[in-house]
Design a protein around this motif. Structure first.
Motif, short mmCIF file in Angstrom:
data_model
loop_
_atom_site.label_atom_id
_atom_site.label_comp_id
_atom_site.label_asym_id
_atom_site.label_seq_id
_atom_site.Cartn_x
_atom_site.Cartn_y
_atom_site.Cartn_z
N TYR A 157 31.56 -11.03 -22.05
CA TYR A 157 31.61 -9.71 -22.70
C TYR A 157 33.02 -9.11 -22.58
CZ TYR A 157 26.42 -9.42 -22.51
OH TYR A 157 25.08 -9.62 -22.65
N SER A 158 33.59 -9.18 -21.38
CA SER A 158 34.85 -8.47 -21.11
C SER A 158 36.03 -9.12 -21.83
CB SER A 158 35.13 -8.45 -19.59
OG SER A 158 34.04 -7.90 -18.91
N PHE A 159 36.13 -10.45 -21.72
CA PHE A 159 37.26 -11.13 -22.37
C PHE A 159 37.13 -11.04 -23.89
CE2 PHE A 159 40.09 -13.35 -19.38
CZ PHE A 159 39.45 -13.05 -18.18
N ALA A 160 35.90 -11.22 -24.40
CA ALA A 160 35.69 -11.17 -25.86
C ALA A 160 36.06 -9.78 -26.38
CB ALA A 160 34.24 -11.51 -26.19
N HIS A 161 35.79 -8.74 -25.60
CA HIS A 161 36.11 -7.37 -26.05
C HIS A 161 37.61 -7.22 -26.32
CE1 HIS A 161 35.23 -3.11 -26.52
NE2 HIS A 161 36.34 -2.87 -25.84
N ALA A 162 38.42 -7.99 -25.56
CA ALA A 162 39.88 -7.90 -25.74
C ALA A 162 40.40 -9.05 -26.61
CB ALA A 162 40.56 -7.92 -24.38
N GLY A 163 39.47 -9.79 -27.24
CA GLY A 163 39.89 -10.89 -28.13
C GLY A 163 40.38 -12.12 -27.37
N LEU A 164 39.90 -12.31 -26.13
CA LEU A 164 40.33 -13.45 -25.31
C LEU A 164 39.16 -14.37 -25.01
CD1 LEU A 164 42.42 -11.40 -22.68
CD2 LEU A 164 43.38 -12.88 -24.46
N ASP A 165 39.49 -15.64 -24.66
CA ASP A 165 38.45 -16.60 -24.26
C ASP A 165 38.53 -16.78 -22.74
OD1 ASP A 165 36.81 -18.73 -23.73
OD2 ASP A 165 37.64 -20.05 -25.28
N TRP A 166 37.48 -16.38 -22.03
CA TRP A 166 37.54 -16.39 -20.56
C TRP A 166 37.77 -17.79 -20.00
CZ3 TRP A 166 34.20 -18.96 -17.26
CH2 TRP A 166 33.01 -19.44 -17.82
N ARG A 167 37.30 -18.82 -20.72
CA ARG A 167 37.41 -20.19 -20.20
C ARG A 167 38.87 -20.61 -20.01
NH1 ARG A 167 33.80 -19.57 -23.68
NH2 ARG A 167 31.61 -19.90 -23.23
N GLU A 168 39.76 -20.02 -20.76
CA GLU A 168 41.18 -20.36 -20.64
C GLU A 168 41.87 -19.66 -19.47
OE1 GLU A 168 42.95 -19.36 -24.42
OE2 GLU A 168 41.55 -20.67 -25.49
N HIS A 169 41.18 -18.69 -18.86
CA HIS A 169 41.87 -17.85 -17.88
C HIS A 169 41.22 -17.79 -16.50
CE1 HIS A 169 44.55 -16.31 -20.98
NE2 HIS A 169 43.50 -16.20 -21.77
N VAL A 170 40.01 -18.34 -16.34
CA VAL A 170 39.31 -18.17 -15.06
C VAL A 170 39.34 -19.45 -14.24
CG1 VAL A 170 37.06 -17.70 -14.01
CG2 VAL A 170 37.86 -16.30 -15.92
N ARG A 171 39.69 -19.28 -12.96
CA ARG A 171 39.71 -20.42 -12.04
C ARG A 171 38.79 -20.11 -10.86
NH1 ARG A 171 46.04 -22.08 -12.23
NH2 ARG A 171 45.90 -23.13 -14.24
N TYR A 172 38.24 -21.19 -10.32
CA TYR A 172 37.33 -21.03 -9.18
C TYR A 172 38.12 -20.97 -7.88
CZ TYR A 172 33.88 -22.25 -5.65
OH TYR A 172 33.09 -22.24 -4.52
N ASP A 173 37.71 -20.06 -7.00
CA ASP A 173 38.29 -20.01 -5.65
C ASP A 173 37.16 -19.81 -4.65
OD1 ASP A 173 39.54 -19.44 -3.26
OD2 ASP A 173 41.23 -18.44 -4.22
N ALA A 174 36.98 -20.81 -3.77
CA ALA A 174 35.86 -20.80 -2.82
C ALA A 174 35.92 -19.61 -1.87
CB ALA A 174 35.85 -22.10 -2.03
N LYS A 175 37.09 -19.00 -1.73
CA LYS A 175 37.18 -17.91 -0.75
C LYS A 175 36.36 -16.68 -1.19
CE LYS A 175 41.40 -15.32 -1.72
NZ LYS A 175 42.75 -15.54 -1.90
N TYR A 176 35.97 -16.62 -2.47
CA TYR A 176 35.16 -15.48 -2.92
C TYR A 176 33.65 -15.74 -2.81
CZ TYR A 176 39.64 -13.82 -4.48
OH TYR A 176 40.95 -13.42 -4.50
N GLU A 177 33.29 -16.93 -2.33
CA GLU A 177 31.87 -17.22 -2.08
C GLU A 177 31.44 -16.50 -0.80
OE1 GLU A 177 29.66 -19.22 -3.71
OE2 GLU A 177 30.90 -20.46 -5.05
N ARG A 178 30.14 -16.23 -0.70
CA ARG A 178 29.60 -15.58 0.50
C ARG A 178 28.82 -16.60 1.32
NH1 ARG A 178 28.48 -10.12 -2.82
NH2 ARG A 178 30.67 -9.90 -3.30
N PRO A 179 28.79 -16.45 2.66
CA PRO A 179 28.02 -17.40 3.49
C PRO A 179 26.55 -17.47 3.07
CG PRO A 179 29.45 -16.03 4.85
CD PRO A 179 29.55 -15.48 3.47
N SER A 180 25.98 -16.34 2.66
CA SER A 180 24.64 -16.37 2.05
C SER A 180 24.69 -15.43 0.85
CB SER A 180 23.55 -15.94 3.05
OG SER A 180 23.93 -14.80 3.78
N GLU A 181 24.30 -15.97 -0.29
CA GLU A 181 24.44 -15.25 -1.57
C GLU A 181 23.10 -14.63 -1.96
OE1 GLU A 181 25.78 -13.48 -3.80
OE2 GLU A 181 27.06 -14.83 -4.99
N VAL A 182 23.17 -13.59 -2.76
CA VAL A 182 21.98 -13.02 -3.40
C VAL A 182 22.02 -13.51 -4.85
CG1 VAL A 182 20.93 -10.87 -4.20
CG2 VAL A 182 21.89 -11.01 -1.88
#
Ligand code: NAP
Ligand code: F7E
Length: 337
Positions: A262-287
């Protein structure tokens, strides 16, 4: 006669919107702020009239949820009709790094405040900022009858605060309520929560200031509503004849990946070209998934959400693009001089 309210967490997202709402209703609003080494009142500067103004209706006081004596003194001085406890260490990921501090402020801080209300002997109504995070591992839809299964030090502390609020109601007849609010966002959302991180990232990528955004789990599903609407529900809870607990949510579940879209498309961008995974933002236990059923709030408070996540993403992206362009224009003026 005009009512008086005390808000803890007045410098936060919700504190700022609630202050505006109460001031519009003619309240005198007292905000509790904690001392910080630099200014932290950016979200409320536009409503703070300054110490020299007479008949001020918005006043700030230094105190801390860690300091029970200061809370008693403040309540004795102000004698508010309503107290909104929004103050907390509110970041779930951070609560894994600082579990004791989170327990002290987000958990025990509530009891300090409830006990201060009791000790000061004032007749006041108390709102406690409870959270959908308390449902944790229990699958959606979640409502007031869903059992709690907290998955972080933050939500464990919120469960303690929730039950303390219920206990003060039952033990001392206090008018104390829990608003069990699902995620709610806005252009004033803290920059490290995922929605704002995404919309700020979109603005910076669009302006050519960065190329990538690093995120953790994109599969998590949240029920994202619009903060100004949610503070209205808080106020309505304290206007009821009897105290009770309410879920506040939109009922729509959206993944982080979908919010990115929703957010990238609103600005005319494709999120797949700009998002990278970083494990440091994972939580030890997720909801994994939080989607609320706010039927009770709709029936008893007459509260209904309007803004849904796609529109919310647009509101936030537009605001971040505007804010960044103002900042860049300001920087250019400073350089020119
Ligand atoms: P926020 O933007 O993170 O604001 C938190 C507020 O608490 C800030 O004003 C902060 O002050 C204050 N605070 C932190 N530590 C404190 C302390 N030791 N003593 C006194 N105040 C302290 O949070 P929010 O999004 O507005 O949320 C408001 C409340 O609702 C929080 O309790 C949060 O846990 C809860 N909640 C939020 C959501 C949501 O989606 N937003 C959902 C459910 C529940 P500084 O500015 O000085 O840091
Ligand atoms: O995470 C995932 C993350 O930090 C949402 C607080 O207001 O709402 C908020 O808590 C989801 C999680 O909010 C990143 O793993 C992926 O699944 O924006 P958040 P939250 O944890 O839901 C509740 C109701 C509250 O009560 C809390 O006070 O997004 N996620 N990548 C990420 N999250 C963050 N922060 N940063 C990332 O890079």
């Amino acid at each position: 006669m005009a009512k008086t309210a005390l808000i803890t967490g007045v410098t936060g997202q919700d504190g700022s919107y609630l202050s505006e709402l109460l001031l519009d209703k003619g309240y005198t609003v007292h905000g509790l702020i904690r001392r910080s080494s630099s200014f932290n009142t950016e979200r409320i500067d536009h409503i703070y009239q300054g110490p020299e103004e007479e008949n001020r209706s918005f006043l700030l006081h230094h105190a801390d949820l860690a300091d029970g004596v200061a809370l008693v003194n403040l309540l004795r001085d102000i004698r508010p009709d309503e107290v909104y406890n929004l103050g907390a260490q509110s970041h779930v990921r951070v609560s894994f790094d600082a579990p004791l501090y989170t327990g002290d402020i987000t958990g025990l801080g509530t009891v300090r405040l409830l006990e201060a209300v009791r000790a000061s002997g004032i007749d006041t109504r108390v709102y406690q900022a409870s959270s959908s995070e308390m449902f944790g591992a229990n699958p959606p839809p979640q409502n007031e009858r869903t059992p709690f299964h907290p998955r972080s030090p933050y939500s464990v502390a919120k469960v303690y605060s929730y039950w303390s609020t219920v206990n003060y109601r039952e033990a001392y007849g206090m008018f104390a309520v829990n608003g069990i609010l699902f995620n709610h966002e806005s252009p004033r959302r803290g920059e490290t929560f995922v929605t704002r991180k995404i919309t700020r990232g979109v603005a910076r990528i669009k302006a050519g200031l960065q190329t990538h955004l690093h995120l953790g789990n994109l599969d998590a599903v949240r029920d994202w509503g619009y903060a100004p609407e949610y503070v209205e529900a808080m106020w309505r809870m304290l206007q009821c004849d009897a105290p009770d607990d309410y879920v506040v949510a939109t009922g729509e579940g959206v993944s982080v990946r979908q919010f990115l879209e929703y957010s990238f498309a609103h600005a005319g961008l494709d999120w797949r070209e700009h998002v990278r995974y970083d494990a440091k933002y994972e939580r030890p236990s997720e909801v994994d998934a939080l989607i609320g059923d706010a039927t009770k709030a709709e029936e008893l408070l007459g509260w209904k959400p309007v803004v849904r996540s796609r529109e919310l993403a647009g509101i936030m992206v537009d605001a971040d693009i505007r804010q960044l362009s103002d900042q860049l224009a300001g920087a250019a003026v400073r350089v020119d001089r």
